[in-house]
Write an enzyme that holds these catalytic residues in place. Sequence first.
Site, PDB file in Angstrom:
ATOM      1  N   ASN A  90     -14.113  -7.459  24.229  1.00 55.87           N
ATOM      2  CA  ASN A  90     -14.276  -6.338  23.281  1.00 55.87           C
ATOM      3  C   ASN A  90     -14.903  -6.751  21.942  1.00 55.87           C
ATOM      4  O   ASN A  90     -15.347  -5.896  21.178  1.00 55.87           O
ATOM      5  CB  ASN A  90     -12.941  -5.620  23.027  1.00 55.87           C
ATOM      6  CG  ASN A  90     -12.514  -4.732  24.178  1.00 55.87           C
ATOM      7  OD1 ASN A  90     -11.329  -4.472  24.370  1.00 55.87           O
ATOM      8  ND2 ASN A  90     -13.465  -4.260  24.981  1.00 55.87           N
ATOM      9  N   ASP A 148      -7.975   3.326  28.677  1.00 58.17           N
ATOM     10  CA  ASP A 148      -9.433   3.518  28.682  1.00 58.17           C
ATOM     11  C   ASP A 148      -9.831   4.983  28.474  1.00 58.17           C
ATOM     12  O   ASP A 148      -9.107   5.895  28.871  1.00 58.17           O
ATOM     13  CB  ASP A 148      -9.981   3.022  30.029  1.00 58.17           C
ATOM     14  CG  ASP A 148     -11.480   2.821  29.988  1.00 58.17           C
ATOM     15  OD1 ASP A 148     -12.059   2.797  28.885  1.00 58.17           O
ATOM     16  OD2 ASP A 148     -12.068   2.688  31.069  1.00 58.17           O
TER      17      ASP A 148
END
Length: 248
Positions: free
Chosen positions: A76, A28
């Site tokens: 996503n 991330d």
Amino acid sequence: MPLFRKSAPQEPEVDFTALPRHIAIIMDGNGRWAKRRGLPRTAGHAAGAETFRTIATYCKEIGLDYLTVYAFSTENWKRPAEEVSAIMKLLKKYLLEAIDQMERDRVKMAFFGDLTPLTPELRELCEQTKEISRHYEGCQVNICLNYGGRDEITRAVRFLAEQCAREGRDPASITEQDISDRLYSAGVPDPDLIIRPSGEIRTSNFLLWQSAYSEYYFTDVLWPDFSKEELHKAIASYQKRSRRFGGV
Ligand code: FPP
């Protein structure tokens, strides 16, 4: 001559003879890394892919058994089409290189997630990488692609419910092991250590079932800046912990 000299930051002590068997990473912070540099988010993902290469290679060098990375979640797809397509291109590039260097690297590759929505080309590359590396022993790298922990558990439960209906199996006979055996990670030991860089302190649907007794390590470092030294810090922190698995 100053009275107090700042000492150089100490390298954390890692016991390489007692490594966690399985490390999982939520890669991330790519977007923020790019934003801080005035670059498009896609540049952050490209830098993140480089970091993944470095860390995966290093994990193999130190003798880690399993590395699992969260590359693309079931959620996503909500990102702008251009960003999704850039991540898919990076994956394609990585898989082509991996296939090219497979005999040298001898890393076993696996994919966790539902690959059906990927392009036939990408699916084929995943299949090839998996197939060629199937017999390699040593390090196994699992790439989570279109992966979601809840989705994974739902699929396992659905399979078992269908099996009960079809074969007259007693639902009371379903064990935790039966569920583990129906997950993408079947046969892979649960992660010992889960690393999340970028300062976010949440699991984001990653390995929900498998992380029941995992140790977490959070750091503010953004994924593209994550390094071997950061990995050492995470492992050293893990090695100081006392894992009790619910016991005393
Ligand atoms: C999370 O950062 C990152 C992703 C959703 C994509 C990760 C993909 C790669 C590292 C590249 C391809 C992977 C491989 C294995 C070659 P973010 O975009 O959410 O960052 P932010 O929170 O700062 O916006």
